[in-house]
Design a protein around this motif. Structure first.
Motif, mmCIF file in Angstrom:
data_model
loop_
_atom_site.group_PDB
_atom_site.id
_atom_site.type_symbol
_atom_site.label_atom_id
_atom_site.label_comp_id
_atom_site.label_asym_id
_atom_site.label_seq_id
_atom_site.Cartn_x
_atom_site.Cartn_y
_atom_site.Cartn_z
ATOM 1 N N GLN A 79 5.411 4.192 5.099
ATOM 2 C CA GLN A 79 4.244 4.369 6.267
ATOM 3 C C GLN A 79 3.487 3.836 5.211
ATOM 4 O O GLN A 79 2.712 2.879 6.956
ATOM 5 C CB GLN A 79 4.227 5.985 6.138
ATOM 6 C CG GLN A 79 5.423 6.791 6.149
ATOM 7 C CD GLN A 79 4.543 8.221 6.139
ATOM 8 O OE1 GLN A 79 3.834 8.458 5.190
ATOM 9 N NE2 GLN A 79 5.205 8.890 6.522
ATOM 10 N N ASN A 80 3.469 3.153 4.339
ATOM 11 C CA ASN A 80 2.345 3.038 4.296
ATOM 12 C C ASN A 80 1.970 1.950 3.613
ATOM 13 O O ASN A 80 2.900 0.866 3.221
ATOM 14 C CB ASN A 80 1.419 4.001 3.119
ATOM 15 C CG ASN A 80 -0.326 2.247 2.825
ATOM 16 O OD1 ASN A 80 -0.372 2.088 2.460
ATOM 17 N ND2 ASN A 80 -1.282 3.531 2.635
ATOM 18 N N SER A 81 1.406 0.334 4.778
ATOM 19 C CA SER A 81 1.730 -0.792 4.761
ATOM 20 C C SER A 81 0.388 -2.095 3.604
ATOM 21 O O SER A 81 0.419 -3.058 4.094
ATOM 22 C CB SER A 81 1.575 -2.041 6.263
ATOM 23 O OG SER A 81 0.918 -1.235 6.889
ATOM 24 N N ASN A 82 0.274 -0.903 3.452
ATOM 25 C CA ASN A 82 -0.973 -1.952 2.620
ATOM 26 C C ASN A 82 -0.585 -2.000 1.210
ATOM 27 O O ASN A 82 -0.213 -1.663 0.341
ATOM 28 C CB ASN A 82 -2.373 -0.939 2.153
ATOM 29 C CG ASN A 82 -3.272 -1.685 1.087
ATOM 30 O OD1 ASN A 82 -3.186 -2.136 0.639
ATOM 31 N ND2 ASN A 82 -4.349 -0.616 1.429
ATOM 32 N N THR A 83 -0.132 -3.483 0.757
ATOM 33 C CA THR A 83 0.162 -5.008 0.548
ATOM 34 C C THR A 83 -0.495 -4.172 -1.352
ATOM 35 O O THR A 83 -0.267 -4.509 -2.624
ATOM 36 C CB THR A 83 0.867 -5.549 -0.455
ATOM 37 O OG1 THR A 83 -0.449 -6.268 0.578
ATOM 38 C CG2 THR A 83 1.452 -5.540 1.488
ATOM 39 N N PHE A 84 -2.053 -3.903 -1.111
ATOM 40 C CA PHE A 84 -2.608 -3.858 -2.208
ATOM 41 C C PHE A 84 -2.364 -2.612 -3.089
ATOM 42 O O PHE A 84 -2.814 -2.444 -4.738
ATOM 43 C CB PHE A 84 -4.232 -3.852 -1.732
ATOM 44 C CG PHE A 84 -4.742 -4.731 -1.411
ATOM 45 C CD1 PHE A 84 -4.414 -6.174 -1.152
ATOM 46 C CD2 PHE A 84 -5.302 -5.172 0.099
ATOM 47 C CE1 PHE A 84 -5.297 -7.327 -2.076
ATOM 48 C CE2 PHE A 84 -5.383 -6.026 0.207
ATOM 49 C CZ PHE A 84 -5.085 -7.574 -0.124
ATOM 50 N N ALA A 148 2.911 19.418 9.329
ATOM 51 C CA ALA A 148 3.048 19.458 7.912
ATOM 52 C C ALA A 148 3.634 18.113 7.572
ATOM 53 O O ALA A 148 4.603 17.454 8.282
ATOM 54 C CB ALA A 148 4.680 20.642 7.214
ATOM 55 N N PRO A 149 2.367 17.275 6.906
ATOM 56 C CA PRO A 149 1.988 15.360 6.611
ATOM 57 C C PRO A 149 3.526 15.865 5.063
ATOM 58 O O PRO A 149 4.095 16.595 4.299
ATOM 59 C CB PRO A 149 0.652 16.045 6.443
ATOM 60 C CG PRO A 149 0.167 16.783 5.447
ATOM 61 C CD PRO A 149 0.782 17.695 6.248
ATOM 62 N N LEU A 179 0.125 9.506 -3.755
ATOM 63 C CA LEU A 179 -0.026 10.731 -2.213
ATOM 64 C C LEU A 179 -1.365 9.956 -1.665
ATOM 65 O O LEU A 179 -2.290 9.064 -1.315
ATOM 66 C CB LEU A 179 -0.954 11.989 -3.128
ATOM 67 C CG LEU A 179 -0.024 11.982 -4.493
ATOM 68 C CD1 LEU A 179 -1.178 12.869 -4.926
ATOM 69 C CD2 LEU A 179 1.078 13.121 -3.714
ATOM 70 N N ASN A 180 -0.829 10.078 -0.172
ATOM 71 C CA ASN A 180 -1.032 9.567 1.290
ATOM 72 C C ASN A 180 -2.865 10.312 1.168
ATOM 73 O O ASN A 180 -3.302 11.573 0.811
ATOM 74 C CB ASN A 180 -0.662 9.553 2.343
ATOM 75 C CG ASN A 180 0.315 9.096 2.186
ATOM 76 O OD1 ASN A 180 0.459 7.999 1.863
ATOM 77 N ND2 ASN A 180 1.842 10.022 2.648
ATOM 78 N N GLU A 181 -3.490 9.250 1.502
ATOM 79 C CA GLU A 181 -4.656 9.498 2.011
ATOM 80 C C GLU A 181 -4.571 9.729 3.711
ATOM 81 O O GLU A 181 -5.024 10.874 4.359
ATOM 82 C CB GLU A 181 -5.486 8.895 1.780
ATOM 83 C CG GLU A 181 -6.906 8.954 2.326
ATOM 84 C CD GLU A 181 -7.785 7.978 1.852
ATOM 85 O OE1 GLU A 181 -9.763 8.038 2.599
ATOM 86 O OE2 GLU A 181 -7.818 6.952 1.694
ATOM 87 N N ILE A 182 -4.074 9.205 3.961
ATOM 88 C CA ILE A 182 -3.781 9.540 5.294
ATOM 89 C C ILE A 182 -1.500 9.092 5.432
ATOM 90 O O ILE A 182 -1.455 8.575 5.614
ATOM 91 C CB ILE A 182 -4.195 8.237 6.967
ATOM 92 C CG1 ILE A 182 -5.353 8.189 6.499
ATOM 93 C CG2 ILE A 182 -4.036 7.953 8.340
ATOM 94 C CD1 ILE A 182 -6.547 7.318 7.094
ATOM 95 N N ASP A 183 -1.707 10.358 6.551
ATOM 96 C CA ASP A 183 -0.313 10.525 7.170
ATOM 97 C C ASP A 183 0.054 9.497 8.176
ATOM 98 O O ASP A 183 -0.397 10.525 9.455
ATOM 99 C CB ASP A 183 0.621 11.692 6.629
ATOM 100 C CG ASP A 183 1.962 11.442 7.008
ATOM 101 O OD1 ASP A 183 2.396 10.991 6.275
ATOM 102 O OD2 ASP A 183 2.433 12.239 7.658
ATOM 103 N N TYR A 184 0.854 8.567 7.884
ATOM 104 C CA TYR A 184 0.877 7.590 9.069
ATOM 105 C C TYR A 184 2.070 8.370 9.903
ATOM 106 O O TYR A 184 3.336 8.488 9.357
ATOM 107 C CB TYR A 184 1.030 6.629 9.239
ATOM 108 C CG TYR A 184 -0.757 5.457 8.736
ATOM 109 C CD1 TYR A 184 -1.988 5.282 10.216
ATOM 110 C CD2 TYR A 184 -1.097 6.239 7.386
ATOM 111 C CE1 TYR A 184 -2.505 5.251 9.263
ATOM 112 C CE2 TYR A 184 -1.971 4.678 7.093
ATOM 113 C CZ TYR A 184 -2.528 4.815 8.013
ATOM 114 O OH TYR A 184 -4.291 4.401 7.323
#
Length: 386
Positions: A79-84, A148-149, A179-184
């Motif tokens: 889901q998360n694409s932030n490579t940092f 439910a995220p 842990l996600n701050e935002i669930d895409y």
């Protein structure tokens, strides 16, 4: 001044854990070779460590002359694409581990106790077909505020070993929970992307509950029944963030399956210059960087960009990584610019913190500068064209 090229490349190419940990700490009785018969095999394996420095970084343990990579490393919910996030997630867990497993007494090895299959099942939702899932059951809703995220995005294991006679045994384990701050999510496959924002309170609640479940599962393994297990809870940065996330809580289990106390961590990452009218984490640091940026752009106007990533703990600047993009191609021009950046950095940038500066063009890296904490001078290197 002393400088570790491997440590610098951790930030430059994103191999945060592998390269930083290949730098070496002093081990007690640090004989470079030994043998150990593993619990799963009757074959004898030859072990050695990668060397020794000042004890601030871990020695990596090599088995039969090879670095052992974790089969579950890098496994995430897609889901998360932030490579940092990847580099700060690994490097941050290593920093937490140093408070519990001294680099002078422990060797590092990528996680060998949580298999890829196991990690994958833990990252999925709990369901009739996957009772081990740590993410909640799907409640069927696609409403951002009612569904439910997915809370848990990534699991990271790091092992810390001590030498006993001619063998190395796991004496400690660190577990990072991203842990996600935002669930895409998507309401239909290949459809538009929606998002559910998760509060800090809910993220912390879910993360702590997951840590207890993981602890109980790890304690069932004979080799981990009595070792120290450290947990770190990490907030994944959003996809559009220009920096990685941060750890916000940690706990230590010496034995048993309960966690009695959690320690709150106050970490924050920032970008300079600030964007979208955001407020700088520290105005003084922002002004220092602004003066540095203005000075080098005035002297060498042919620059494509000058940006910095900053890391704070308890409100205090702990480090800065600066990227300078140029349109230089002449060797003399690059050398002159690197010298000028060195002078400007010493004059304008904050003192007594680690700073890494990379100078690159579209053709690749041209030079770099680095200063360790407490040092006054920068180590500089200009890459040759041959």
């Amino acid at each position: 001044m002393k400088f570790s090229v491997k440590r610098w490349f951790q930030g430059a190419v994103g191999l945060a854990s592998l390269l930083a940990l290949a730098a070496c700490g002093n081990l007690q009785n640090a004989d470079l070779s030994g043998t150990e018969t593993t619990a799963s095999s009757n074959k004898s394996a030859s072990y050695q460590i990668t060397g020794s420095t000042d004890g601030t970084q871990y020695s990596a343990l090599l088995a039969n002359g090879k670095y052992k990579v974790s089969t579950s490393r890098g496994l995430t919910v897609d889901q998360n694409s932030n490579t940092f996030n990847t580099s700060s997630f690994e490097a941050g867990l290593t920093t937490i581990s140093k408070s519990n497993f001294s680099p002078e007494k422990y060797a590092f090895q990528e996680g060998q106790h949580i298999s890829r299959t196991t990690a994958n099942s833990w990252l999925k939702r709990e369901s009739a077909n996957n009772e081990a899932g740590l993410n909640p059951k799907d409640n069927g809703s696609t409403d951002p505020d009612k569904r439910a995220p997915i809370y848990l995005q990534e699991i990271l294991e790091q092992d810390y070993l001590q030498r006993t006679n001619n063998s190395y045994q796991t004496a400690g384990v660190a577990i990072g929970l991203g842990l996600n701050e935002i669930d895409y999510y998507q309401k239909v496959q290949y459809g538009a992307t929606f998002k559910t924002t998760i509060s800090q309170a809910e993220r912390e609640k879910q993360g702590k509950a997951m840590a207890v479940k993981i602890l109980a599962r790890l304690r069932k393994k004979k080799e981990l029944a009595d070792v120290t297990i450290v947990f770190g809870l990490y907030k994944q940065a959003a996809n559009d963030s220009l920096v990685g996330g941060t750890y916000f809580a940690t706990a230590v289990s010496k034995s048993g399956t309960t966690i009695s106390e959690w320690k709150t961590l106050n970490q924050e990452n920032g970008v300079l210059p600030v964007v979208n009218n955001q407020k700088a984490v520290n105005d003084g640091d922002a002004d220092s960087f602004g003066n540095f940026k203005t000075k080098i752009q005035a002297f060498f106007p042919n620059l494509s960009g000058v940006t910095a990533q900053t890391h704070y703990e308890n409100g205090t600047l702990q480090g800065m990584k600066i990227k300078i993009s140029t349109q230089f191609f002449g060797v003399n021009e690059i050398q002159s610019f690197t010298q000028y950046v060195d002078t400007a950095a010493k004059r304008y940038l904050p003192a007594n913190i680690p700073i890494e500066i990379t100078i690159s063009s579209v053709e690749g890296m041209q030079s770099f500068l680095s200063r360790e904490s407490g040092d006054k001078d920068f180590y500089t290197h200009v890459f040759s064209s041959y």
